[in-house]
Write a protein that holds these residues in place. Structure first.
Motif, mmCIF file in Angstrom:
data_model
loop_
_atom_site.group_PDB
_atom_site.id
_atom_site.type_symbol
_atom_site.label_atom_id
_atom_site.label_comp_id
_atom_site.label_asym_id
_atom_site.label_seq_id
_atom_site.Cartn_x
_atom_site.Cartn_y
_atom_site.Cartn_z
ATOM 1 N N GLN A 90 0.829 -1.203 0.000
ATOM 2 C CA GLN A 90 0.000 0.000 0.000
ATOM 3 C C GLN A 90 0.861 1.251 0.000
ATOM 4 N N ALA A 91 1.893 1.251 0.832
ATOM 5 C CA ALA A 91 2.807 2.393 0.878
ATOM 6 C C ALA A 91 3.479 2.597 -0.474
ATOM 7 N N LEU A 92 3.911 1.507 -1.093
ATOM 8 C CA LEU A 92 4.563 1.574 -2.400
ATOM 9 C C LEU A 92 3.603 2.082 -3.458
ATOM 10 N N ARG A 93 2.369 1.589 -3.422
ATOM 11 C CA ARG A 93 1.392 1.964 -4.445
ATOM 12 C C ARG A 93 1.075 3.453 -4.375
ATOM 13 N N ILE A 94 0.922 3.985 -3.179
ATOM 14 C CA ILE A 94 0.568 5.392 -3.039
ATOM 15 C C ILE A 94 1.769 6.295 -3.313
ATOM 16 N N GLY A 95 2.985 5.789 -3.069
ATOM 17 C CA GLY A 95 4.159 6.579 -3.420
ATOM 18 C C GLY A 95 5.133 6.868 -2.310
ATOM 19 N N ALA A 96 5.140 6.043 -1.240
ATOM 20 C CA ALA A 96 6.143 6.225 -0.194
ATOM 21 C C ALA A 96 7.529 5.867 -0.726
ATOM 22 N N ASP A 97 8.549 6.460 -0.130
ATOM 23 C CA ASP A 97 9.929 6.193 -0.548
ATOM 24 C C ASP A 97 10.593 5.119 0.292
ATOM 25 N N ASP A 98 10.079 4.876 1.489
ATOM 26 C CA ASP A 98 10.633 3.845 2.357
ATOM 27 C C ASP A 98 9.618 3.565 3.451
ATOM 28 N N TYR A 99 9.920 2.560 4.290
ATOM 29 C CA TYR A 99 8.955 2.054 5.256
ATOM 30 C C TYR A 99 9.715 1.551 6.470
ATOM 31 N N VAL A 100 9.444 2.120 7.651
ATOM 32 C CA VAL A 100 10.097 1.711 8.890
ATOM 33 C C VAL A 100 9.031 1.211 9.853
ATOM 34 N N VAL A 101 9.279 0.048 10.473
ATOM 35 C CA VAL A 101 8.292 -0.581 11.351
ATOM 36 C C VAL A 101 8.659 -0.355 12.815
ATOM 37 N N LYS A 102 7.662 0.028 13.611
ATOM 38 C CA LYS A 102 7.836 0.135 15.060
ATOM 39 C C LYS A 102 7.770 -1.256 15.693
ATOM 40 N N PRO A 103 8.510 -1.484 16.784
ATOM 41 C CA PRO A 103 9.520 -0.594 17.369
ATOM 42 C C PRO A 103 10.766 -0.548 16.498
ATOM 43 N N PHE A 104 11.381 0.597 16.409
ATOM 44 C CA PHE A 104 12.533 0.762 15.529
ATOM 45 C C PHE A 104 13.714 1.324 16.319
ATOM 46 N N ASN A 105 14.879 1.169 15.731
ATOM 47 C CA ASN A 105 16.084 1.800 16.257
ATOM 48 C C ASN A 105 16.176 3.189 15.634
ATOM 49 N N PRO A 106 16.191 4.257 16.442
ATOM 50 C CA PRO A 106 16.237 5.607 15.858
ATOM 51 C C PRO A 106 17.462 5.839 14.981
ATOM 52 N N VAL A 107 18.535 5.100 15.239
ATOM 53 C CA VAL A 107 19.714 5.211 14.370
ATOM 54 C C VAL A 107 19.362 4.748 12.956
ATOM 55 N N GLU A 108 18.525 3.700 12.853
ATOM 56 C CA GLU A 108 18.092 3.217 11.540
ATOM 57 C C GLU A 108 17.234 4.264 10.835
ATOM 58 N N VAL A 109 16.370 4.945 11.583
ATOM 59 C CA VAL A 109 15.533 5.983 10.984
ATOM 60 C C VAL A 109 16.403 7.090 10.392
ATOM 61 N N VAL A 110 17.435 7.492 11.123
ATOM 62 C CA VAL A 110 18.343 8.522 10.626
ATOM 63 C C VAL A 110 19.068 8.025 9.372
#
Length: 230
Positions: A90-110
């Motif tokens: 769904q994210a890909l279809r609408i046009g997101a550039d990436d996808y991060v799942v919670k819980p996440f490492n904030p270093v990965e988000v950066v």
């Protein structure tokens, strides 16, 4: 000036963590606690990237992403607790550039924020590209076919199709592997070769309907290239 990141997240604690890690890396940040505020800040501030939670009040992340994509190519990373393939598609279809799942490492988000900004730098740079009869206005997010004696045809491309076309048009004649197209044009590392094939097939069909057959060209066992044809 350092990139401005819009953090659209209704949980203040999570937003504060993301903000702290981004600002430590030199980014500027602004926070929206609901979807309506996120859209308002996006229109007013024109951020370089949006970190967008799916489950937000007033307007959810899907609605915000769809609204952004109607008029803008701002890079968007979805940040959500949903971890099903259907949500990623769904994210890909609408046009997101990436996808991060919670819980996440904030270093990965950066890290993903930096990667997406690098990957989309060409989109933000703008400029005109031309390969044969295909003309691409990067800044205006418009692709069209212009041929002598024929009416100009605008191509109704999705965001991903447009990115694939732009990426290949920057090096016409070069063969791009599926992996290269995934890295440059598709969200994250979850995209599969068959996903690339599907997007290229749809792009080729739209070009053919506009009078340009055979673009992009398949190179068996290697990938695709954008050949200059008339």
């Amino acid at each position: 000036m350092n990139a401005l990141i819009l953090i659209a997240e209704d949980e203040d604690e999570i937003a504060d963590i993301i903000r702290a890690y981004l600002e430590r890396e030199g980014f500027r940040t602004v926070h929206a606690a609901n979807g309506e505020v996120a859209l308002s800040l996006h229109r007013a501030l024109k951020p370089d990237l949006v970190l967008l939670d799916v489950s937000m009040p007033r307007l959810d992340g899907w609605q915000v992403l769809s609204a952004i994509r109607h008029h803008d190519m701002t890079p968007v990373i979805m940040v959500t607790a949903l971890d099903q393939d259907i949500d990623k598609l769904q994210a890909l279809r609408i046009g997101a550039d990436d996808y991060v799942v919670k819980p996440f490492n904030p270093v990965e988000v950066v890290a993903r924020t930096k990667a997406v900004l690098r990957r989309t730098a060409g989109d933000r740079a703008g400029g005109m590209l031309r390969v044969g009869p295909v003309e691409i206005d990067q800044e205006g997010h418009d692709a069209r076919v212009t041929q002598p004696g024929a009416e100009m045809r605008h191509l109704p491309l999705t965001l991903t199709e447009f990115r694939i076309l732009v990426h290949m048009a920057r090096s016409p004649g070069r063969v791009f592997s599926r992996g290269e197209l995934v890295d440059a044009c598709l969200p994250g590392a979850d995209a599969l070769d068959r996903t690339v094939d599907s997007h290229v097939s749809k792009l080729r069909r739209k070009l053919e309907e506009a009078g340009v057959p055979g673009m992009p060209e398949s190179v068996r066992g290697v990938g695709y290239r954008l050949v200059s044809v008339r």
